[in-house]
Design a protein around this motif. Structure first.
Motif, PDB file in Angstrom:
ATOM      1  N   THR A 156      -9.079  15.831  57.865  1.00  0.00           N
ATOM      2  CA  THR A 156      -9.073  15.879  56.683  1.00  0.00           C
ATOM      3  C   THR A 156      -8.828  17.664  56.138  1.00  0.00           C
ATOM      4  O   THR A 156      -9.808  18.459  56.794  1.00  0.00           O
ATOM      5  N   GLN A 157      -7.992  17.909  55.514  1.00  0.00           N
ATOM      6  CA  GLN A 157      -7.625  19.588  55.110  1.00  0.00           C
ATOM      7  C   GLN A 157      -8.617  19.750  54.086  1.00  0.00           C
ATOM      8  O   GLN A 157      -9.131  19.043  53.446  1.00  0.00           O
ATOM      9  N   ASN A 158      -9.203  20.990  54.558  1.00  0.00           N
ATOM     10  CA  ASN A 158     -10.100  21.806  53.642  1.00  0.00           C
ATOM     11  C   ASN A 158      -9.439  22.302  52.375  1.00  0.00           C
ATOM     12  O   ASN A 158      -8.133  22.913  52.665  1.00  0.00           O
ATOM     13  N   GLY A 159      -9.968  22.216  51.216  1.00  0.00           N
ATOM     14  CA  GLY A 159      -9.352  23.161  50.071  1.00  0.00           C
ATOM     15  C   GLY A 159      -8.028  22.556  49.265  1.00  0.00           C
ATOM     16  O   GLY A 159      -7.679  21.463  49.902  1.00  0.00           O
ATOM     17  N   GLU A 182      -6.489  21.866  65.621  1.00  0.00           N
ATOM     18  CA  GLU A 182      -7.140  22.719  64.748  1.00  0.00           C
ATOM     19  C   GLU A 182      -6.282  24.201  64.510  1.00  0.00           C
ATOM     20  O   GLU A 182      -6.094  24.550  63.481  1.00  0.00           O
ATOM     21  N   GLY A 222      -4.631  27.517  56.917  1.00  0.00           N
ATOM     22  CA  GLY A 222      -5.580  26.642  56.372  1.00  0.00           C
ATOM     23  C   GLY A 222      -6.767  26.435  57.487  1.00  0.00           C
ATOM     24  O   GLY A 222      -6.870  26.960  58.526  1.00  0.00           O
ATOM     25  N   SER A 223      -7.514  25.184  57.140  1.00  0.00           N
ATOM     26  CA  SER A 223      -8.725  24.954  57.886  1.00  0.00           C
ATOM     27  C   SER A 223      -8.773  23.065  57.934  1.00  0.00           C
ATOM     28  O   SER A 223      -8.207  22.750  56.557  1.00  0.00           O
ATOM     29  N   ALA A 224      -9.607  22.564  58.705  1.00  0.00           N
ATOM     30  CA  ALA A 224      -9.407  21.162  58.343  1.00  0.00           C
ATOM     31  C   ALA A 224     -10.879  20.591  59.050  1.00  0.00           C
ATOM     32  O   ALA A 224     -11.390  21.041  60.004  1.00  0.00           O
ATOM     33  N   ASP A 225     -11.359  19.537  58.671  1.00  0.00           N
ATOM     34  CA  ASP A 225     -12.334  18.782  59.294  1.00  0.00           C
ATOM     35  C   ASP A 225     -11.722  17.835  60.229  1.00  0.00           C
ATOM     36  O   ASP A 225     -10.968  16.678  60.029  1.00  0.00           O
ATOM     37  N   THR A 280      -3.708  14.650  52.099  1.00  0.00           N
ATOM     38  CA  THR A 280      -4.776  15.579  52.432  1.00  0.00           C
ATOM     39  C   THR A 280      -5.399  15.129  53.801  1.00  0.00           C
ATOM     40  O   THR A 280      -6.425  15.843  53.964  1.00  0.00           O
ATOM     41  N   SER A 281      -4.868  14.026  54.089  1.00  0.00           N
ATOM     42  CA  SER A 281      -5.548  13.455  55.458  1.00  0.00           C
ATOM     43  C   SER A 281      -4.696  12.788  56.281  1.00  0.00           C
ATOM     44  O   SER A 281      -3.708  12.279  56.021  1.00  0.00           O
TER      45      SER A 281
END
Ligand code: HEM
Length: 180
Positions: free
Chosen positions: A177-180, A148, A156-159, A127-128
């Motif tokens: 870090t990937q969200n969800g 991004e 998807g989206s990420a921090d 996930t990261s």
């Protein structure tokens, strides 16, 4: 710097700020190419710096924010121009993991005189990913926007956070870090 970066940049300026802004920044900046670019040509990186600085003055938005916005725009432009380069990926983390060893290697074959950054992977999980961007051009906010958009490309989206290892932005650590 490759012409595709310039043509995409001027397209972004036109679509976000209008043709008049394109004309103004080309007129106000002393460009040896006079604002005429082909995607396979190669132009002085300082011309890009002048164009972005000119845009920043014209629209009153900080240069760094414009570079980031351009990164978001450029990902789609590169992906559309070279679908074969990204079609083998089915996740954004897989794509990011391969920039250095596959994507930019392929880019170098397409454009032998491309000046590319390097990405050193420090750590990867399901996930990261964390990696260090290095380039004498210091375009880490462009990398930020590209990263991004890579997540958005796969819905998807990420921090995404970054720390400057060198103050001038030529070496920057990204933690993603990937969200969800
Ligand atoms: C240049 C990052 C994916 C093609 C760059 C630069 C950055 C970057 C930051 C600016 C040069 C520098 O910093 O020194 C990334 C990231 C990617 C990615 C983070 C994925 C998320 C791609 C893909 C393609 C591509 C998919 C093509 C299909 C290029 C080209 C240049 C470039 C043509 C310009 C080289 C030049 O001006 O000489 N990349 N890139 N990149 N990249 Fe990538």
């Amino acid at each position: 710097m490759k012409g595709i970066v310039f043509t995409e940049f001027l397209e972004m300026v036109e679509s976000k700020f209008g043709l008049e802004t394109v004309d103004n920044i080309i007129e106000q900046t002393n460009l040896s190419s006079e604002g005429v670019y082909t995607s396979v040509g190669t132009y002085d990186f300082n011309e890009m710096v002048s164009l972005i600085t000119g845009l920043s003055d014209e629209v009153n938005i900080p240069v760094d924010d414009l570079i980031y916005t351009f990164g978001l725009y450029l990902f789609t432009g590169l992906a559309n121009a070279h679908p074969e380069v990204i079609k083998s990926y089915n996740s954004p983390l897989g794509l990011l993991y391969s920039i250095e060893d596959h994507i930019h290697v392929h880019v170098k074959k397409l454009y032998p005189d491309a000046e590319l950054p390097t990405f050193k992977i420090l750590d990867k999980t399901d996930t990261s990913i964390s990696m260090i961007y290095s380039s004498s051009r210091g375009l880490y906010r462009l990398a930020h926007g590209l990263i991004e958009k890579a997540f958005e490309h796969f819905n998807g989206s990420a921090d995404i956070t970054y720390e400057l290892i060198k103050e001038d932005g030529t070496e920057v650590k990204f933690n993603i870090t990937q969200n969800g």
